[in-house]
Design a protein around this motif. Structure first.
Motif, PDB file in Angstrom:
ATOM      1  N   SER A 194       0.851  -1.187   0.000  1.00 43.93           N
ATOM      2  CA  SER A 194       0.000   0.000   0.000  1.00 43.93           C
ATOM      3  C   SER A 194       0.888   1.240   0.000  1.00 43.93           C
ATOM      4  N   ASP A 195       0.266   2.402   0.196  1.00 40.94           N
ATOM      5  CA  ASP A 195       1.007   3.658   0.315  1.00 40.94           C
ATOM      6  C   ASP A 195       1.137   4.103   1.768  1.00 40.94           C
ATOM      7  N   GLU A 196       0.793   3.219   2.684  1.00 38.45           N
ATOM      8  CA  GLU A 196       0.813   3.566   4.095  1.00 38.45           C
ATOM      9  C   GLU A 196       2.213   4.009   4.525  1.00 38.45           C
ATOM     10  N   MET A 197       2.265   4.993   5.383  1.00 40.48           N
ATOM     11  CA  MET A 197       3.471   5.586   5.961  1.00 40.48           C
ATOM     12  C   MET A 197       4.243   6.458   4.970  1.00 40.48           C
ATOM     13  N   THR A 198       3.724   6.601   3.756  1.00 35.30           N
ATOM     14  CA  THR A 198       4.384   7.477   2.784  1.00 35.30           C
ATOM     15  C   THR A 198       4.449   8.911   3.288  1.00 35.30           C
ATOM     16  N   ASP A 199       3.339   9.390   3.834  1.00 31.39           N
ATOM     17  CA  ASP A 199       3.310  10.768   4.331  1.00 31.39           C
ATOM     18  C   ASP A 199       4.298  10.984   5.465  1.00 31.39           C
ATOM     19  N   ASP A 200       4.507   9.953   6.285  1.00 29.09           N
ATOM     20  CA  ASP A 200       5.447  10.071   7.393  1.00 29.09           C
ATOM     21  C   ASP A 200       6.874  10.222   6.898  1.00 29.09           C
ATOM     22  N   VAL A 201       7.216   9.442   5.871  1.00 24.55           N
ATOM     23  CA  VAL A 201       8.551   9.545   5.285  1.00 24.55           C
ATOM     24  C   VAL A 201       8.738  10.917   4.642  1.00 24.55           C
ATOM     25  N   ARG A 202       7.740  11.333   3.887  1.00 25.68           N
ATOM     26  CA  ARG A 202       7.823  12.632   3.203  1.00 25.68           C
ATOM     27  C   ARG A 202       7.899  13.789   4.199  1.00 25.68           C
ATOM     28  N   SER A 203       7.239  13.634   5.335  1.00 28.65           N
ATOM     29  CA  SER A 203       7.279  14.677   6.353  1.00 28.65           C
ATOM     30  C   SER A 203       8.692  14.853   6.896  1.00 28.65           C
ATOM     31  N   ASP A 204       9.372  13.740   7.157  1.00 29.33           N
ATOM     32  CA  ASP A 204      10.765  13.805   7.615  1.00 29.33           C
ATOM     33  C   ASP A 204      11.648  14.467   6.566  1.00 29.33           C
ATOM     34  N   GLU A 205      11.441  14.095   5.318  1.00 31.84           N
ATOM     35  CA  GLU A 205      12.266  14.642   4.242  1.00 31.84           C
ATOM     36  C   GLU A 205      11.993  16.124   4.033  1.00 31.84           C
ATOM     37  N   GLN A 206      10.740  16.525   4.196  1.00 28.10           N
ATOM     38  CA  GLN A 206      10.397  17.935   4.077  1.00 28.10           C
ATOM     39  C   GLN A 206      11.039  18.739   5.198  1.00 28.10           C
ATOM     40  N   GLU A 207      11.020  18.179   6.399  1.00 25.18           N
ATOM     41  CA  GLU A 207      11.640  18.880   7.517  1.00 25.18           C
ATOM     42  C   GLU A 207      13.143  18.998   7.311  1.00 25.18           C
ATOM     43  N   ALA A 208      13.753  17.953   6.767  1.00 25.50           N
ATOM     44  CA  ALA A 208      15.186  18.010   6.477  1.00 25.50           C
ATOM     45  C   ALA A 208      15.488  19.145   5.513  1.00 25.50           C
ATOM     46  N   GLN A 209      14.637  19.290   4.515  1.00 30.64           N
ATOM     47  CA  GLN A 209      14.816  20.366   3.543  1.00 30.64           C
ATOM     48  C   GLN A 209      14.673  21.729   4.212  1.00 30.64           C
ATOM     49  N   GLU A 210      13.687  21.867   5.085  1.00 29.37           N
ATOM     50  CA  GLU A 210      13.469  23.139   5.780  1.00 29.37           C
ATOM     51  C   GLU A 210      14.631  23.473   6.704  1.00 29.37           C
ATOM     52  N   LEU A 211      15.259  22.441   7.264  1.00 30.36           N
ATOM     53  CA  LEU A 211      16.400  22.657   8.150  1.00 30.36           C
ATOM     54  C   LEU A 211      17.710  22.853   7.387  1.00 30.36           C
ATOM     55  N   GLY A 212      17.661  22.670   6.070  1.00 29.35           N
ATOM     56  CA  GLY A 212      18.861  22.831   5.259  1.00 29.35           C
ATOM     57  C   GLY A 212      19.794  21.640   5.294  1.00 29.35           C
ATOM     58  N   ILE A 213      19.268  20.475   5.663  1.00 28.45           N
ATOM     59  CA  ILE A 213      20.085  19.265   5.721  1.00 28.45           C
ATOM     60  C   ILE A 213      20.326  18.739   4.309  1.00 28.45           C
ATOM     61  N   GLN A 214      21.573  18.632   3.914  1.00 25.79           N
ATOM     62  CA  GLN A 214      21.917  18.146   2.578  1.00 25.79           C
ATOM     63  C   GLN A 214      22.741  16.869   2.617  1.00 25.79           C
ATOM     64  N   GLY A 215      23.123  16.446   3.793  1.00 29.97           N
ATOM     65  CA  GLY A 215      23.917  15.233   3.914  1.00 29.97           C
ATOM     66  C   GLY A 215      23.573  14.482   5.182  1.00 29.97           C
ATOM     67  N   VAL A 216      23.838  13.185   5.163  1.00 29.66           N
ATOM     68  CA  VAL A 216      23.582  12.334   6.323  1.00 29.66           C
ATOM     69  C   VAL A 216      24.824  11.486   6.608  1.00 29.66           C
ATOM     70  N   PRO A 217      25.000  11.076   7.880  1.00 32.63           N
ATOM     71  CA  PRO A 217      24.093  11.270   9.016  1.00 32.63           C
ATOM     72  C   PRO A 217      24.108  12.712   9.511  1.00 32.63           C
ATOM     73  N   PHE A 218      22.951  13.137  10.011  1.00 33.17           N
ATOM     74  CA  PHE A 218      22.802  14.466  10.582  1.00 33.17           C
ATOM     75  C   PHE A 218      22.074  14.312  11.904  1.00 33.17           C
ATOM     76  N   PHE A 219      22.629  14.870  12.956  1.00 38.27           N
ATOM     77  CA  PHE A 219      22.084  14.701  14.298  1.00 38.27           C
ATOM     78  C   PHE A 219      21.591  16.050  14.823  1.00 38.27           C
ATOM     79  N   LEU A 220      20.343  16.080  15.268  1.00 36.47           N
ATOM     80  CA  LEU A 220      19.762  17.279  15.868  1.00 36.47           C
ATOM     81  C   LEU A 220      19.458  16.963  17.333  1.00 36.47           C
ATOM     82  N   ILE A 221      20.096  17.692  18.223  1.00 35.26           N
ATOM     83  CA  ILE A 221      19.984  17.405  19.651  1.00 35.26           C
ATOM     84  C   ILE A 221      19.095  18.437  20.330  1.00 35.26           C
ATOM     85  N   ASN A 222      18.056  17.930  20.998  1.00 37.94           N
ATOM     86  CA  ASN A 222      17.101  18.803  21.698  1.00 37.94           C
ATOM     87  C   ASN A 222      16.532  19.884  20.795  1.00 37.94           C
TER      88      ASN A 222
END
Length: 230
Positions: free
Chosen positions: A156-184
């Protein structure tokens, strides 16, 4: 303390960074919660890829197969220092989107950490095809998830929105490489830093921010020395 780790299963530095962070957590007295966030290095990758990792690197960066193998050998040595056994010779390259969806589903059952670890080990050490739904289903069952429910999820397409939400937030935070750690939600660490770096950061941030913060109640890659980038 809350540590969010943006990661992709195709990133060799992510598994190393995960191990180094885990070792750091063992050596500090503070309570730390780790949550994995989704990040696709190559969202357009095919599910079945015939190229080896060496062929892919050679084509992408215009290097020889020998140089690609040397680079991977160096990475294997780095992984070995963290107790990891990378098998680049037999690695099966693939699209990681379904693996991310499965991890987000496992999160709803309190098994996110176990699922992430199992997929990483399957990919880098066991040379399993983590883009294949039957393989992912077997891995999910191993960590305690229901086979029928996981099969339905992956079909199914279940959990697709959850993955996309993480990726969208990464874009908003300016994350361009991984691993990336955000503390607190305030302090950032980029790349598979040495264990000592994580220990120092955790101790310093704990002094600044105080006790544990929990979020349980909240509803085309380039690899450098310590991270992989889009």
């Amino acid at each position: 303390m809350l540590i969010e780790m943006w990661t992709d299963y195709a990133c060799p530095f992510c598994y190393i960074g995960k191990r180094r962070l885990e070792e750091a957590i063992k050596q500090v007295e503070h309570k730390v919660e780790v949550v994995y966030r989704c990040f696709e290095l190559e969202p357009a990758a095919e599910r079945d890829i015939s190229d080896t990792i060496y062929e892919k690197l050679a084509k992408k960066y215009g290097m020889s197969l020998e140089q690609a193998k040397l680079n991977c050998n160096n990475m294997e040595d780095m992984a070995r220092e963290s107790g990891l056994d990378y098998q680049f010779d037999t690695m099966k390259l693939t699209n990681t989107f379904d693996a991310h969806r499965l991890t987000m589903y496992a999160k709803t059952h309190g098994l996110m950490n176990e699922m992430a670890e199992r997929i990483l080990h399957a990919f880098f050490t066991e040379s399993k095809h983590i883009g294949d739904t039957s393989t992912l289903t077997d891995l999910a069952v191993e960590v305690g998830l229901n086979r029928e429910k996981v099969t339905n999820l992956l079909n199914s397409d279940e959990m697709t929105d959850d993955v996309r939400s993480d990726e969208q937030e990464a874009q908003e935070l300016g994350i361009q490489g991984v691993p990336f750690f955000l503390i607190n939600r305030k302090y950032a660490i980029s790349g598979a830093q040495p264990t000592e770096t994580f220990i120092g950061a955790i101790n310093q941030i704990n002094e600044q921010d105080g006790p544990f913060i929990s979020m349980n109640d909240e509803k085309g890659a380039t690899c450098t020395d310590d991270s992989c980038e889009v």
